[in-house]
Design a protein around this motif. Sequence first.
Motif, PDB file in Angstrom:
ATOM      1  N   ILE A  77       7.480  11.376 -12.029  1.00  0.00           N
ATOM      2  CA  ILE A  77       6.606  12.317 -11.323  1.00  0.00           C
ATOM      3  C   ILE A  77       5.301  11.636 -10.912  1.00  0.00           C
ATOM      4  N   VAL A  78       4.757  10.813 -11.795  1.00  0.00           N
ATOM      5  CA  VAL A  78       3.530  10.072 -11.461  1.00  0.00           C
ATOM      6  C   VAL A  78       3.768   9.167 -10.254  1.00  0.00           C
ATOM      7  N   CYS A  79       4.878   8.438 -10.266  1.00  0.00           N
ATOM      8  CA  CYS A  79       5.201   7.543  -9.144  1.00  0.00           C
ATOM      9  C   CYS A  79       5.278   8.313  -7.825  1.00  0.00           C
ATOM     10  N   LEU A  80       5.963   9.434  -7.856  1.00  0.00           N
ATOM     11  CA  LEU A  80       6.150  10.215  -6.635  1.00  0.00           C
ATOM     12  C   LEU A  80       4.823  10.770  -6.120  1.00  0.00           C
ATOM     13  N   ILE A  81       4.001  11.278  -7.009  1.00  0.00           N
ATOM     14  CA  ILE A  81       2.702  11.819  -6.591  1.00  0.00           C
ATOM     15  C   ILE A  81       1.840  10.722  -5.972  1.00  0.00           C
ATOM     16  N   VAL A  82       1.867   9.539  -6.576  1.00  0.00           N
ATOM     17  CA  VAL A  82       1.059   8.424  -6.069  1.00  0.00           C
ATOM     18  C   VAL A  82       1.465   8.055  -4.652  1.00  0.00           C
ATOM     19  N   PHE A  83       2.772   7.834  -4.423  1.00  0.00           N
ATOM     20  CA  PHE A  83       3.120   7.367  -3.082  1.00  0.00           C
ATOM     21  C   PHE A  83       3.124   8.490  -2.046  1.00  0.00           C
ATOM     22  N   ILE A  84       3.297   9.731  -2.470  1.00  0.00           N
ATOM     23  CA  ILE A  84       3.167  10.847  -1.526  1.00  0.00           C
ATOM     24  C   ILE A  84       1.721  10.942  -1.032  1.00  0.00           C
ATOM     25  N   ALA A  85       0.792  10.958  -1.973  1.00  0.00           N
ATOM     26  CA  ALA A  85      -0.622  11.124  -1.621  1.00  0.00           C
ATOM     27  C   ALA A  85      -1.144   9.953  -0.800  1.00  0.00           C
ATOM     28  N   LEU A  86      -0.801   8.735  -1.222  1.00  0.00           N
ATOM     29  CA  LEU A  86      -1.352   7.559  -0.552  1.00  0.00           C
ATOM     30  C   LEU A  86      -0.703   7.309   0.806  1.00  0.00           C
ATOM     31  N   THR A  87       0.559   7.694   0.961  1.00  0.00           N
ATOM     32  CA  THR A  87       1.207   7.554   2.270  1.00  0.00           C
ATOM     33  C   THR A  87       0.650   8.579   3.253  1.00  0.00           C
ATOM     34  N   ALA A  88       0.520   9.817   2.809  1.00  0.00           N
ATOM     35  CA  ALA A  88      -0.020  10.859   3.684  1.00  0.00           C
ATOM     36  C   ALA A  88      -1.468  10.566   4.066  1.00  0.00           C
ATOM     37  N   ALA A  89      -2.223   9.944   3.159  1.00  0.00           N
ATOM     38  CA  ALA A  89      -3.640   9.662   3.412  1.00  0.00           C
ATOM     39  C   ALA A  89      -3.844   8.671   4.549  1.00  0.00           C
ATOM     40  N   ILE A  90      -2.818   7.912   4.883  1.00  0.00           N
ATOM     41  CA  ILE A  90      -2.938   6.947   5.979  1.00  0.00           C
ATOM     42  C   ILE A  90      -3.210   7.665   7.302  1.00  0.00           C
ATOM     43  N   TYR A  91      -2.901   8.935   7.368  1.00  0.00           N
ATOM     44  CA  TYR A  91      -3.161   9.722   8.579  1.00  0.00           C
ATOM     45  C   TYR A  91      -4.634   9.646   8.988  1.00  0.00           C
ATOM     46  N   VAL A  92      -5.524   9.524   8.006  1.00  0.00           N
ATOM     47  CA  VAL A  92      -6.960   9.506   8.315  1.00  0.00           C
ATOM     48  C   VAL A  92      -7.594   8.152   7.994  1.00  0.00           C
ATOM     49  N   VAL A  93      -6.787   7.101   7.852  1.00  0.00           N
ATOM     50  CA  VAL A  93      -7.336   5.795   7.484  1.00  0.00           C
ATOM     51  C   VAL A  93      -8.328   5.326   8.553  1.00  0.00           C
ATOM     52  N   PRO A  94      -9.551   4.931   8.146  1.00  0.00           N
ATOM     53  CA  PRO A  94     -10.577   4.598   9.142  1.00  0.00           C
ATOM     54  C   PRO A  94     -10.548   3.158   9.634  1.00  0.00           C
ATOM     55  N   ASN A  95     -10.049   2.241   8.794  1.00  0.00           N
ATOM     56  CA  ASN A  95     -10.086   0.835   9.194  1.00  0.00           C
ATOM     57  C   ASN A  95      -9.014   0.040   8.457  1.00  0.00           C
ATOM     58  N   PHE A  96      -8.913  -1.221   8.829  1.00  0.00           N
ATOM     59  CA  PHE A  96      -7.879  -2.100   8.293  1.00  0.00           C
ATOM     60  C   PHE A  96      -8.033  -2.316   6.786  1.00  0.00           C
ATOM     61  N   GLY A  97      -9.264  -2.482   6.314  1.00  0.00           N
ATOM     62  CA  GLY A  97      -9.496  -2.730   4.894  1.00  0.00           C
ATOM     63  C   GLY A  97      -9.020  -1.586   4.021  1.00  0.00           C
ATOM     64  N   VAL A  98      -9.332  -0.370   4.421  1.00  0.00           N
ATOM     65  CA  VAL A  98      -8.889   0.800   3.659  1.00  0.00           C
ATOM     66  C   VAL A  98      -7.362   0.918   3.712  1.00  0.00           C
ATOM     67  N   PHE A  99      -6.790   0.565   4.853  1.00  0.00           N
ATOM     68  CA  PHE A  99      -5.336   0.604   5.015  1.00  0.00           C
ATOM     69  C   PHE A  99      -4.664  -0.296   3.972  1.00  0.00           C
ATOM     70  N   ILE A 100      -5.198  -1.493   3.789  1.00  0.00           N
ATOM     71  CA  ILE A 100      -4.632  -2.425   2.814  1.00  0.00           C
ATOM     72  C   ILE A 100      -4.698  -1.840   1.402  1.00  0.00           C
ATOM     73  N   VAL A 101      -5.835  -1.239   1.063  1.00  0.00           N
ATOM     74  CA  VAL A 101      -5.992  -0.652  -0.272  1.00  0.00           C
ATOM     75  C   VAL A 101      -4.991   0.483  -0.480  1.00  0.00           C
ATOM     76  N   LEU A 102      -4.845   1.337   0.523  1.00  0.00           N
ATOM     77  CA  LEU A 102      -3.914   2.460   0.411  1.00  0.00           C
ATOM     78  C   LEU A 102      -2.480   1.975   0.224  1.00  0.00           C
ATOM     79  N   ARG A 103      -2.095   0.938   0.962  1.00  0.00           N
ATOM     80  CA  ARG A 103      -0.725   0.439   0.833  1.00  0.00           C
ATOM     81  C   ARG A 103      -0.501  -0.226  -0.526  1.00  0.00           C
ATOM     82  N   PHE A 104      -1.517  -0.910  -1.041  1.00  0.00           N
ATOM     83  CA  PHE A 104      -1.373  -1.532  -2.355  1.00  0.00           C
ATOM     84  C   PHE A 104      -1.173  -0.470  -3.433  1.00  0.00           C
TER      85      PHE A 104
END
Length: 409
Positions: A77-104
Amino acid sequence: MHSSYKWIVLFGAFIIYLFDALEIAILSFALPAVSQEFGLEPVQAGLLATATLLGMGFSGPIMGWLADNRGRKFALIVCLIVFIALTAAIYVVPNFGVFIVLRFVAGLGLGGVWSIISAFVVETWPPHQRGKAVAFVLASFPIGGVAAAQLATFMMPNWRLMFLIAGLSAALPLLIAIFLFKESAVWQEERAKREPGENANLNELFKPGIARVTIFASLVATAAFVAYYGASTWLPSYLETERGLEPHAVGQFMTWLNLGMFAGYIVFGWLADKIGKKNALLIAMFGSGVLMPLYGIVTDQSVLLWLGPLYAFFMTFAGLFGSYLGELFPTRIRATGAGFTFNVGRGISAFAPMILGGVAAATSFAAGLVVAGLVFLLGGVFLLFLPKAPSDVKAVTETSTLKGVKTDA
């Protein structure tokens, strides 16, 4: 536990891993549009894939420890919540640096799913059916790749909305894990034997008797994933630039390739239960090692069309790892051990696209495929130093015993 529950685990895990694969694969389809919006060079864009794979590499010991000490269901459940939230958050990613952090960080969730659902299946299905069961579940990976391709077909170039939809749609596997999965009875039984406050830890993977398995299993996984990600990252480029395929034809070739891989997962899962998990894995590794260089050497497009599914048919190591690696470690550290060895390989493979890209730049993409094939063969050699799965040894012993028993006519 009711016998029907194993089927709930089987099909539930299939759906969960399908979405895991979709979230991993979707980045490759988004990269051209992402690169254009942020003005990225190819090397910079490749860092997004590297960040994802590095996150997946770190997830092995982290999520494996969580699964072995807090429960399979909780960790899933923890794994699923993490990648659901972080994948959906890319919708509002402001720049390349934040994108890298979200994908990591998303990679921490994405990478943990494999070892946990593998443990679920291994601990739910009887030994003589584990190979088929785990391989069936992990066969959802290429199907997830096809799903990602179809989603990209409809959504691109709107990559932000594509990530949002991909992330939120993973609520389905989350609901399956929450409401349909029960905590592993095998894990609960083992957990009850521990002293209060006693936890399994990473150090146990390197104790006498287990260290050899940990080291060689990590080497096998590393070789397999370096070859796989190193080659698959550049396959579309190889087909388009060196074999003259049109972009739409490349998509068709890759679809057939993934279908060949799906068939391989199913067949090799059956084969693993017949001849043993290690033997099936050896055939898969050496088969990939021979056919991948051949795929790089062939120039005729019609031959490439049917050769692709054939070589992908053997590239089923991840499905076989699920049942094989899980059995090499005791229940106490099963998710930690399998997750560590599997994801160490994925983490190191984060640099494979750059390495094989360098080979391609110096020579050709075809040469890179030949190198990848040789790495598969090296992984097969490492595999020779690992033991057979305990359930396979037991099955052989029982069969030999039965053959020696005389029955009355």
